[in-house]
Design a protein around this motif. Structure first.
Motif, PDB file in Angstrom:
ATOM      1  N   GLU A 144      19.281  -0.647  43.658  1.00 62.22           N
ATOM      2  CA  GLU A 144      18.177  -1.309  42.943  1.00 62.22           C
ATOM      3  C   GLU A 144      17.707  -2.541  43.701  1.00 62.22           C
ATOM      4  O   GLU A 144      16.507  -2.804  43.799  1.00 62.22           O
ATOM      5  CB  GLU A 144      18.612  -1.688  41.521  1.00 62.22           C
ATOM      6  CG  GLU A 144      18.761  -0.471  40.613  1.00 62.22           C
ATOM      7  CD  GLU A 144      19.257  -0.841  39.231  1.00 62.22           C
ATOM      8  OE1 GLU A 144      19.436  -2.049  38.946  1.00 62.22           O
ATOM      9  OE2 GLU A 144      19.478   0.092  38.421  1.00 62.22           O
TER      10      GLU A 144
ATOM     11  N   ASN B  73      23.470  -2.526  46.915  1.00 61.89           N
ATOM     12  CA  ASN B  73      23.002  -2.101  45.599  1.00 61.89           C
ATOM     13  C   ASN B  73      21.638  -1.407  45.735  1.00 61.89           C
ATOM     14  O   ASN B  73      20.676  -2.017  46.197  1.00 61.89           O
ATOM     15  CB  ASN B  73      22.894  -3.334  44.686  1.00 61.89           C
ATOM     16  CG  ASN B  73      22.514  -2.978  43.266  1.00 61.89           C
ATOM     17  OD1 ASN B  73      21.734  -2.059  43.034  1.00 61.89           O
ATOM     18  ND2 ASN B  73      23.047  -3.716  42.317  1.00 61.89           N
TER      19      ASN B  73
ATOM     20  N   GLU C  85      18.040  -2.930  46.892  1.00 62.74           N
ATOM     21  CA  GLU C  85      17.409  -2.413  48.108  1.00 62.74           C
ATOM     22  C   GLU C  85      15.951  -2.031  47.860  1.00 62.74           C
ATOM     23  O   GLU C  85      15.090  -2.276  48.691  1.00 62.74           O
ATOM     24  CB  GLU C  85      18.189  -1.207  48.650  1.00 62.74           C
ATOM     25  CG  GLU C  85      19.469  -1.597  49.351  1.00 62.74           C
ATOM     26  CD  GLU C  85      20.073  -0.444  50.143  1.00 62.74           C
ATOM     27  OE1 GLU C  85      20.573  -0.706  51.245  1.00 62.74           O
ATOM     28  OE2 GLU C  85      20.040   0.687  49.652  1.00 62.74           O
ATOM     29  N   GLU C  86      15.678  -1.431  46.694  1.00 58.34           N
ATOM     30  CA  GLU C  86      14.302  -1.071  46.335  1.00 58.34           C
ATOM     31  C   GLU C  86      13.438  -2.331  46.239  1.00 58.34           C
ATOM     32  O   GLU C  86      12.299  -2.360  46.703  1.00 58.34           O
ATOM     33  CB  GLU C  86      14.281  -0.311  45.005  1.00 58.34           C
ATOM     34  CG  GLU C  86      14.684   1.153  45.142  1.00 58.34           C
ATOM     35  CD  GLU C  86      14.730   1.861  43.794  1.00 58.34           C
ATOM     36  OE1 GLU C  86      14.057   1.398  42.848  1.00 58.34           O
ATOM     37  OE2 GLU C  86      15.443   2.877  43.692  1.00 58.34           O
ATOM     38  N   LEU C  87      13.997  -3.357  45.611  1.00 54.65           N
ATOM     39  CA  LEU C  87      13.281  -4.628  45.474  1.00 54.65           C
ATOM     40  C   LEU C  87      13.023  -5.245  46.850  1.00 54.65           C
ATOM     41  O   LEU C  87      11.918  -5.723  47.133  1.00 54.65           O
ATOM     42  CB  LEU C  87      14.098  -5.590  44.598  1.00 54.65           C
ATOM     43  CG  LEU C  87      13.496  -6.985  44.353  1.00 54.65           C
ATOM     44  CD1 LEU C  87      12.212  -6.876  43.545  1.00 54.65           C
ATOM     45  CD2 LEU C  87      14.493  -7.886  43.642  1.00 54.65           C
TER      46      LEU C  87
END
Length: 311
Positions: free
Chosen positions: A20, A18, A22-24
């Motif tokens: 999002e 996912n 991954e960004e987190l």
């Protein structure tokens, strides 16, 4: 039968597919890795510059901080960079190198934790003979034994994986190269190498855990003979060690003390012993250790503010 290896690289699935999430993960693990580097370097600098290195407990703590930096560096930088990549690839050679790093530094950490437990046992149970027993020569031998033991342990998983043929698929449901995921990809029967690896890693992990449990039980039992102040100080130090042991060994036992099967939870569990423990070690050891806190206050107060802070 000769080994056929058509695979030149592996593809990680990572912690999530996912974007999002991954960004987190990128932000979170970049922060964690920065804390690992700064926290452990701060401890090492404080111990070396405050002349605490001559004391066995801080000699081992200094080595533990070094191993924590190396251990997390075997996986964290690659995992952080991978959060930005669409396809998370690693070369076959890079994969073997990562496998070596994780097992070498992870096993060395286990042996250093055992050495630290022995140091606390001598300090609490044989205080009058402490400096005689824990002299510099013995500390050096224990440290050399820890690194050598880590290296010898690592030869087994690395040499076994090197002999496995990989002819595809090459996708690993993990964020670093470890034994169980690689065994699943090998295009040959892996029951024997799987059994050998479980016995090897399991013996080190469970053996280390049992030794540490026994040593801390002996220490806690012997504390009944100590004064209230002696008990408080010993419990404070041992409490820090026990906390580290539980956080580190719990996930390790789950991962390596079982037959050759992989679970989707493996990579989440691995985060604990590859990232969380190296990050918590500096906090646990400094927050529970008055001597390190005082040394930091004096040393860094003097360096940063140009005067000694002797509060």
């Amino acid at each position: 039968m000769g080994k056929t290896n058509n695979v030149t690289e592996f593809i990680f699935w990572g912690l999530s597919q996912n974007p999002e999430v991954e960004e987190l993960c990128l932000v979170m693990f970049l922060f964690f890795y920065t804390v690992i580097l700064l926290g452990n370097l701060l401890i090492m600098l404080t111990i070396c510059l405050s002349n605490l290195l001559k004391m066995p407990m801080y000699f081992f703590l200094n080595s533990l901080s070094l191993v924590d930096i190396c251990f997390s560096s075997a996986t964290a930088p690659k995992m952080i960079v991978d959060q930005l990549a669409k396809v998370k690839t690693i070369s076959y050679e890079g994969c073997i190198l990562q496998l070596f790093g994780v097992h070498f530094f992870g096993c060395t950490e286990i042996f250093i934790l055992i050495a630290m437990a022995y140091d606390r046992y001598v300090a609490i149970c044989k205080p009058l003979h402490y400096m005689t027993i824990m002299d510099q020569e013995r500390c050096n031998k224990m440290m050399l034994g820890s690194w050598l033991g880590g290296f010898l342990h690592t030869l087994i998983p690395v040499s076994l994986v090197l002999q496995l043929p990989f002819c595809g698929p090459n996708e690993i449901d993990h964020y670093f190269c470890d034994v169980h995921p690689l065994l699943r990809l090998a295009c040959t029967d892996t029951h024997l190498p799987g059994g050998i690896m479980t016995a090897n890693s399991g013996t080190v992990t469970l053996g280390g855990f049992v030794i540490l449990l026994i040593s801390y039980t002996v220490i806690l039992v012997s504390l009944r003979k100590q004064s209230a102040e002696g008990r408080r100080k010993a419990l404070s130090t041992c409490g820090a060690h026990i906390a580290v042991v539980i956080i580190f060994f719990g996930p390790c036992v789950f991962t390596y003390m079982r037959p050759d099967v992989t679970f989707t939870e493996d990579k989440m569990v691995a985060v604990f012993y590859t990232i969380i423990t190296p990050m918590l070690n500096p906090m646990i050891y400094t927050l529970r250790n008055a001597e390190v806190k005082n040394a930091m206050r004096k040393l860094w107060g003097r360096k940063v503010f140009g005067k000694s802070n002797d509060k």
